[in-house]
Design a protein around this motif. Sequence first.
Motif, mmCIF file in Angstrom:
data_model
loop_
_atom_site.group_PDB
_atom_site.id
_atom_site.type_symbol
_atom_site.label_atom_id
_atom_site.label_comp_id
_atom_site.label_asym_id
_atom_site.label_seq_id
_atom_site.Cartn_x
_atom_site.Cartn_y
_atom_site.Cartn_z
ATOM 1 N N THR A 18 6.168 16.533 17.607
ATOM 2 C CA THR A 18 6.106 17.474 18.738
ATOM 3 C C THR A 18 4.720 18.090 18.899
ATOM 4 N N HIS A 19 3.919 18.119 17.846
ATOM 5 C CA HIS A 19 2.610 18.761 17.924
ATOM 6 C C HIS A 19 1.430 17.795 17.845
ATOM 7 N N ARG A 20 1.682 16.524 17.635
ATOM 8 C CA ARG A 20 0.554 15.592 17.450
ATOM 9 C C ARG A 20 -0.352 15.517 18.669
ATOM 10 N N LYS A 21 0.242 15.606 19.845
ATOM 11 C CA LYS A 21 -0.555 15.504 21.060
ATOM 12 C C LYS A 21 -1.521 16.677 21.202
ATOM 13 N N ASP A 22 -1.266 17.770 20.486
ATOM 14 C CA ASP A 22 -2.100 18.972 20.593
ATOM 15 C C ASP A 22 -3.236 18.984 19.570
ATOM 16 N N TYR A 23 -3.303 17.958 18.718
ATOM 17 C CA TYR A 23 -4.383 17.888 17.742
ATOM 18 C C TYR A 23 -5.241 16.666 18.077
ATOM 19 N N GLN A 24 -5.896 16.742 19.232
ATOM 20 C CA GLN A 24 -6.719 15.624 19.673
ATOM 21 C C GLN A 24 -8.184 16.058 19.667
ATOM 22 N N LEU A 25 -8.889 15.657 18.616
ATOM 23 C CA LEU A 25 -10.316 15.957 18.531
ATOM 24 C C LEU A 25 -11.094 15.086 19.506
ATOM 25 N N TYR A 26 -10.495 13.951 19.894
ATOM 26 C CA TYR A 26 -11.121 13.001 20.804
ATOM 27 C C TYR A 26 -10.029 12.408 21.689
ATOM 28 N N GLN A 27 -10.443 11.714 22.762
ATOM 29 C CA GLN A 27 -9.489 11.124 23.698
ATOM 30 C C GLN A 27 -8.805 9.890 23.095
ATOM 31 N N ASN A 28 -7.629 9.585 23.626
ATOM 32 C CA ASN A 28 -6.913 8.342 23.307
ATOM 33 C C ASN A 28 -6.536 8.213 21.833
ATOM 34 N N LYS A 29 -6.279 9.336 21.175
ATOM 35 C CA LYS A 29 -5.863 9.282 19.783
ATOM 36 C C LYS A 29 -4.562 8.490 19.677
ATOM 37 N N PRO A 30 -4.508 7.471 18.795
ATOM 38 C CA PRO A 30 -3.301 6.641 18.707
ATOM 39 C C PRO A 30 -2.180 7.326 17.935
ATOM 40 N N CYS A 31 -0.981 6.804 18.117
ATOM 41 C CA CYS A 31 0.197 7.160 17.293
ATOM 42 C C CYS A 31 0.678 8.596 17.491
ATOM 43 N N ILE A 32 0.344 9.234 18.635
ATOM 44 C CA ILE A 32 0.751 10.632 18.789
ATOM 45 C C ILE A 32 2.223 10.776 19.140
ATOM 46 N N ASP A 33 2.880 9.664 19.480
ATOM 47 C CA ASP A 33 4.303 9.744 19.831
ATOM 48 C C ASP A 33 5.203 9.098 18.773
ATOM 49 N N GLU A 34 4.623 8.770 17.595
ATOM 50 C CA GLU A 34 5.409 8.165 16.533
ATOM 51 C C GLU A 34 5.956 9.212 15.584
ATOM 52 N N GLY A 35 7.105 8.911 14.981
ATOM 53 C CA GLY A 35 7.606 9.743 13.901
ATOM 54 C C GLY A 35 6.941 9.349 12.593
ATOM 55 N N ALA A 36 7.138 10.179 11.560
ATOM 56 C CA ALA A 36 6.503 9.915 10.267
ATOM 57 C C ALA A 36 6.948 8.573 9.686
ATOM 58 N N ASP A 37 8.237 8.246 9.823
ATOM 59 C CA ASP A 37 8.736 6.963 9.312
ATOM 60 C C ASP A 37 8.053 5.795 10.005
ATOM 61 N N ASP A 38 7.931 5.889 11.340
ATOM 62 C CA ASP A 38 7.300 4.822 12.117
ATOM 63 C C ASP A 38 5.871 4.591 11.650
ATOM 64 N N CYS A 39 5.141 5.682 11.453
ATOM 65 C CA CYS A 39 3.726 5.595 11.095
ATOM 66 C C CYS A 39 3.542 4.915 9.742
ATOM 67 N N GLY A 40 4.336 5.328 8.755
ATOM 68 C CA GLY A 40 4.222 4.734 7.430
ATOM 69 C C GLY A 40 4.562 3.258 7.426
ATOM 70 N N ASP A 41 5.645 2.887 8.122
ATOM 71 C CA ASP A 41 6.043 1.473 8.187
ATOM 72 C C ASP A 41 4.973 0.640 8.874
ATOM 73 N N CYS A 42 4.430 1.186 9.954
ATOM 74 C CA CYS A 42 3.398 0.488 10.719
ATOM 75 C C CYS A 42 2.160 0.245 9.852
ATOM 76 N N LEU A 43 1.724 1.278 9.123
ATOM 77 C CA LEU A 43 0.513 1.147 8.315
ATOM 78 C C LEU A 43 0.720 0.209 7.133
ATOM 79 N N SER A 44 1.919 0.204 6.558
ATOM 80 C CA SER A 44 2.204 -0.754 5.486
ATOM 81 C C SER A 44 2.030 -2.186 5.993
ATOM 82 N N LEU A 45 2.523 -2.424 7.196
ATOM 83 C CA LEU A 45 2.391 -3.755 7.797
ATOM 84 C C LEU A 45 0.928 -4.084 8.076
#
Length: 366
Positions: free
Chosen positions: A314-341
């Motif tokens: 819910t807050h990832r979109k508000d922590y954008q130091l730069y434009q087009n930051k990826p993965c702001i709509d993913e949950g923690a589980d999604d992010c970890g699984d994605c990075l493992s892959l």
Amino acid sequence: MWHNIMRDNIENILQKEEFDFKDIVALLQAEGKEQKLLFAKAQEVQLKHVGKKVFFRGLIEFSNVCSKNCYYCGIRKDNKKVDRYNLNDEEIIAAARFAHENKYASLVLQSGERSDQHFIERVDELLQKIKEITHNEIGITISLGEQSDETYRRWFRSGAHRYLLRIETTNEVLYKQIHPEDDEHDFENRLRCLNAIKEIGYQTGTGVMVGLPWQTYADLANDLLFMKKMDIDMCGMGPYVEHHDTPLFENKDILWPIKTRFSVTLNMIAVLRILMKDINIAAATALQAIDPMGREKALRVGANVIMPNITPSTHRKDYQLYQNKPCIDEGADDCGDCLSLRIEMAGREVGLGEWGDSKHFLNRKE
């Protein structure tokens, strides 16, 4: 003809035991076949000295409230378009528990920069609580900006053992061009803080942005030589990606093309891996803002740390130091699984259940 001469130069440089300033400038400009030679050497050094393992750092961006006004940053104090947030303690502890239960073994606490007493005490209490609920089984990196020596010591005693403070650029003139010139944004104080962090006993990390307005290859070569001279333990550096709600955005027309910024960042990682064989180097999320495979490419040329974002979505979109930051709509589980892959796609192994401390730091302490 020129390319053959350049390739000969690159081959000769890569055979040296030590690089000088001119060598580094040449390597940073490598493209095409010359760049492949550089990457092959960096990968050889990486596999020999730090191996195939890539370590997770669960990233908790717990607040975007900031007292600074850096000209490049999307959460700078004077940006009124940002929805400010401050996670409560329970949300932070829940994220830390998620990291522990999923065997990340380490996390990063990061926020906008503050040095008021309430903030200092709150971080201190959070560190102690995280250590308690994880039975001291989780490593903690903090990236909370410039503080007093006493604050650094206090947080160190309470459980933080790595600190990341990016210098952003070691060219003092350029530093002043990307920051307001006042007591809150002082280059000498930045250096003082980095030295204090190291003296107190943290695994010390710094880093720079690559492709800033007015930045040159000479600046970047000096940045790498600064890191080597300072004998850092870890590094996080990424391409400069502009944010349209910042003063520096006005200079977008003089920037290197975005693909150049990306390519030179990979060269920076590769050269640093060769220069400092056993430090930890992060694959910056900003690389993925430019290239969908950006972080994998960094892992192949020297990076060995990756940071799955475990901030509540819910807050990832508000922590954008730069434009087009990826993965702001993913949950923690999604992010970890994605990075493992992604790690496996890069031909690397996920180092779960290990703190993944800097071998450079450990070797220096022996």
